[in-house]
Every structure is written in structure tokens, then in C-alpha cells.
Design a protein around this motif. Structure first.
Motif, PDB file in Angstrom:
ATOM      1  N   ASP A  83       0.882  -1.163   0.000  1.00  0.00           N
ATOM      2  CA  ASP A  83       0.000   0.000   0.000  1.00  0.00           C
ATOM      3  C   ASP A  83       0.919   1.211   0.000  1.00  0.00           C
ATOM      4  OD1 ASP A  83      -2.468  -1.346  -0.011  1.00  0.00           O
ATOM      5  OD2 ASP A  83      -2.337  -1.695   2.133  1.00  0.00           O
ATOM      6  N   VAL A  84       1.114   1.780  -1.181  1.00  0.00           N
ATOM      7  CA  VAL A  84       2.088   2.852  -1.375  1.00  0.00           C
ATOM      8  C   VAL A  84       1.397   4.206  -1.263  1.00  0.00           C
ATOM      9  CG1 VAL A  84       3.811   3.823  -2.951  1.00  0.00           C
ATOM     10  CG2 VAL A  84       3.358   1.351  -2.958  1.00  0.00           C
ATOM     11  N   PRO A  85       1.809   5.040  -0.304  1.00  0.00           N
ATOM     12  CA  PRO A  85       1.227   6.380  -0.226  1.00  0.00           C
ATOM     13  C   PRO A  85       1.752   7.234  -1.374  1.00  0.00           C
ATOM     14  CG  PRO A  85       2.809   6.010   1.563  1.00  0.00           C
ATOM     15  CD  PRO A  85       2.803   4.782   0.718  1.00  0.00           C
ATOM     16  N   ILE A  86       0.823   7.731  -2.201  1.00  0.00           N
ATOM     17  CA  ILE A  86       1.204   8.682  -3.245  1.00  0.00           C
ATOM     18  C   ILE A  86       0.452   9.968  -2.959  1.00  0.00           C
ATOM     19  CG2 ILE A  86       1.892   7.003  -4.998  1.00  0.00           C
ATOM     20  CD1 ILE A  86      -0.882   7.279  -6.226  1.00  0.00           C
ATOM     21  N   VAL A  87       0.611  10.940  -3.813  1.00  0.00           N
ATOM     22  CA  VAL A  87       0.173  12.301  -3.527  1.00  0.00           C
ATOM     23  C   VAL A  87      -1.127  12.403  -2.737  1.00  0.00           C
ATOM     24  CG1 VAL A  87      -0.356  14.537  -4.557  1.00  0.00           C
ATOM     25  CG2 VAL A  87       1.389  13.079  -5.579  1.00  0.00           C
ATOM     26  N   ASP A  88      -2.225  11.920  -3.284  1.00  0.00           N
ATOM     27  CA  ASP A  88      -3.525  12.154  -2.640  1.00  0.00           C
ATOM     28  C   ASP A  88      -4.272  10.873  -2.308  1.00  0.00           C
ATOM     29  OD1 ASP A  88      -3.844  11.492  -5.261  1.00  0.00           O
ATOM     30  OD2 ASP A  88      -5.356  13.015  -5.709  1.00  0.00           O
ATOM     31  N   ARG A  89      -3.605   9.742  -2.374  1.00  0.00           N
ATOM     32  CA  ARG A  89      -4.274   8.469  -2.110  1.00  0.00           C
ATOM     33  C   ARG A  89      -3.239   7.403  -1.786  1.00  0.00           C
ATOM     34  NH1 ARG A  89      -3.898   8.811  -7.460  1.00  0.00           N
ATOM     35  NH2 ARG A  89      -5.875   9.231  -8.394  1.00  0.00           N
ATOM     36  N   THR A  90      -3.719   6.198  -1.517  1.00  0.00           N
ATOM     37  CA  THR A  90      -2.835   5.058  -1.327  1.00  0.00           C
ATOM     38  C   THR A  90      -3.028   4.117  -2.507  1.00  0.00           C
ATOM     39  OG1 THR A  90      -2.957   5.249   1.064  1.00  0.00           O
ATOM     40  CG2 THR A  90      -2.286   3.125   0.199  1.00  0.00           C
ATOM     41  N   LEU A  91      -1.939   3.755  -3.143  1.00  0.00           N
ATOM     42  CA  LEU A  91      -1.970   2.874  -4.306  1.00  0.00           C
ATOM     43  C   LEU A  91      -1.617   1.455  -3.863  1.00  0.00           C
ATOM     44  CD1 LEU A  91      -1.960   2.332  -7.402  1.00  0.00           C
ATOM     45  CD2 LEU A  91       0.448   3.028  -7.397  1.00  0.00           C
ATOM     46  N   SER A  92      -2.515   0.510  -4.137  1.00  0.00           N
ATOM     47  CA  SER A  92      -2.184  -0.898  -3.904  1.00  0.00           C
ATOM     48  C   SER A  92      -1.430  -1.390  -5.123  1.00  0.00           C
ATOM     49  CB  SER A  92      -3.453  -1.725  -3.707  1.00  0.00           C
ATOM     50  OG  SER A  92      -4.066  -1.361  -2.503  1.00  0.00           O
ATOM     51  N   THR A 152      -0.877   7.547 -11.149  1.00  0.00           N
ATOM     52  CA  THR A 152      -2.279   7.870 -11.425  1.00  0.00           C
ATOM     53  C   THR A 152      -2.881   6.849 -12.386  1.00  0.00           C
ATOM     54  OG1 THR A 152      -1.851  10.208 -11.041  1.00  0.00           O
ATOM     55  CG2 THR A 152      -3.820   9.667 -12.301  1.00  0.00           C
ATOM     56  N   ALA A 153      -2.120   6.489 -13.422  1.00  0.00           N
ATOM     57  CA  ALA A 153      -2.615   5.506 -14.388  1.00  0.00           C
ATOM     58  C   ALA A 153      -2.839   4.145 -13.728  1.00  0.00           C
ATOM     59  CB  ALA A 153      -1.635   5.373 -15.554  1.00  0.00           C
ATOM     60  N   LEU A 154      -1.900   3.716 -12.879  1.00  0.00           N
ATOM     61  CA  LEU A 154      -2.058   2.423 -12.198  1.00  0.00           C
ATOM     62  C   LEU A 154      -3.206   2.466 -11.203  1.00  0.00           C
ATOM     63  CD1 LEU A 154       1.648   1.371 -11.588  1.00  0.00           C
ATOM     64  CD2 LEU A 154       0.024   0.360 -13.193  1.00  0.00           C
ATOM     65  N   ALA A 155      -3.381   3.606 -10.542  1.00  0.00           N
ATOM     66  CA  ALA A 155      -4.469   3.728  -9.573  1.00  0.00           C
ATOM     67  C   ALA A 155      -5.833   3.686 -10.255  1.00  0.00           C
ATOM     68  CB  ALA A 155      -4.332   5.016  -8.762  1.00  0.00           C
ATOM     69  N   SER A 156      -5.871   4.082 -11.526  1.00  0.00           N
ATOM     70  CA  SER A 156      -7.159   4.078 -12.232  1.00  0.00           C
ATOM     71  C   SER A 156      -7.351   2.805 -13.049  1.00  0.00           C
ATOM     72  CB  SER A 156      -7.272   5.308 -13.131  1.00  0.00           C
ATOM     73  OG  SER A 156      -6.277   5.262 -14.138  1.00  0.00           O
ATOM     74  N   THR A 157      -6.444   1.836 -12.894  1.00  0.00           N
ATOM     75  CA  THR A 157      -6.577   0.546 -13.568  1.00  0.00           C
ATOM     76  C   THR A 157      -7.887  -0.097 -13.104  1.00  0.00           C
ATOM     77  OG1 THR A 157      -4.188   0.261 -13.572  1.00  0.00           O
ATOM     78  CG2 THR A 157      -5.501  -1.709 -13.882  1.00  0.00           C
ATOM     79  N   PRO A 158      -8.652  -0.670 -14.031  1.00  0.00           N
ATOM     80  CA  PRO A 158      -9.910  -1.312 -13.612  1.00  0.00           C
ATOM     81  C   PRO A 158      -9.654  -2.327 -12.518  1.00  0.00           C
ATOM     82  CG  PRO A 158      -9.696  -1.309 -16.009  1.00  0.00           C
ATOM     83  CD  PRO A 158      -8.407  -0.810 -15.455  1.00  0.00           C
TER      84      PRO A 158
END
Length: 162
Positions: A83-92, A152-158
Motif C-alpha cells: 500500500d504505497v502512499p502517493i500524492v492524494d491516495r494510497t496505491l495498492s 495515477t494511471a495504475l491507480a485508475s486501472t480497472p
């Protein structure tokens, strides 16, 4: 003599002969390697999606991302679900590692800044290095591993691979 706040826990893993580490608090789980669901037109380092407890998690080939050769899975290959903290969210995110070793404490005074010596990977990925008898452990700065656009692209992956 040392107090608990002077050290941090890291999960160590290898890519080939190189040993890397990420902070233990971002590691959600460690899974056996299995083929990921391919995503068309993704970047070369994006292996695809992996179902992790009902959510689609993008899995990246960290070797490719760091400019090394593509991962060739073995019985030791693992996926670190982070669970990687990025700018405005956490990316799994799933990171493929050739082998995962252990959770180990490093004292903050053991962690050196990354030397800029023209090494094989871009040094902006490196949060620090720890010298050990067997060589160096490179601590990866996960927030800088991916560009903002890539994250951002990975976070918006379906999220559903179905």
C-alpha cells in the motif's frame, strides 16, 4: 542503549544479486507468484492485474522498472503486495521479487544517502543504502519509484479482472 524510535523495520528481498528493502508498514502481504491477468497496451513493466482478496491489484516487474532484465519466475519468486502512499491516495501495488528474505531492523544511523556513482538504476528511486557484511541493501523510495502520471494511471486501472 538504543531506543525503538531510532530504528525502522524493513522487508528485504532480492532482484538477481542485488538486495533491496521496503518499509514493513507498507507491506500488506507476500504472495506466491502466479501469472497476472494481462492488460492490453500497458507499459512493459506492468505484468497485469492480480486478484488480492477480491480486488484487482496491478503487478509490476520491478526488475524491468529498475532497468534490469525481465523477471524469470522460479519457485522462490514472490509478489509483495504494498500500500504505497502517493500524492492524494494510497496505491495498492504488487512488486515481483526474485526472493523475499526477512523483516529486519535498520538503525536510522546505519542508513546512508545513496551515492551518485552512475550505478545501473536511477538513483532517485533510492531512499538510502545500508552497508552489511554481505554488501549493500538498497532501500527503495516507493513514492518516487513511479512518476505521478504512472501512479495515477495504475491507480485508475480497472479493479475487476473479470
Amino acid at each position: 542503549m538504543s531506543n525503538i524510535s531510532s530504528e525502522a523495520q524493513f522487508v528485504t528481498f532480492s532482484l538477481g544479486e542485488e538486495v533491496f528493502a521496503v518499509p514493513v508498514e507498507v507491506v500488506r502481504e507476500i504472495l506466491d507468484h502466479e501469472e497476472a491477468f494481462k492488460i492490453p497496451n500497458g507499459p512493459d513493466y506492468l505484468m497485469g492485474l492480480r486478484d488480492v482478496r477480491g480486488s484487482g491489484v496491478p503487478v509490476i516487474d520491478l526488475r524491468l522498472r529498475l532497468g534490469l532484465s525481465k523477471t524469470v519466475p522460479t519457485e522462490h519468486t514472490r509478489v509483495l503486495v504494498l500500500d504505497v502512499p502517493i500524492v492524494d491516495r494510497t496505491l495498492s501495488l504488487g512488486l515481483v521479487a526474485d526472493r523475499v528474505y526477512e523483516v529486519t531492523p535498520f538503525r536510522r544511523d546505519q542508513i546512508e544517502t545513496a551515492p551518485d556513482i552512475g550505478i545501473r538504476w536511477r538513483s532517485d528511486y533510492i531512499a538510502g543504502v545500508v552497508r552489511r557484511d554481505t554488501g549493500f541493501v538498497v532501500i527503495i523510495d516507493l513514492a518516487r519509484l513511479l512518476s505521478h502520471q504512472e501512479a495515477t494511471a495504475l491507480a485508475s486501472t480497472p479493479r475487476s479482472a473479470a
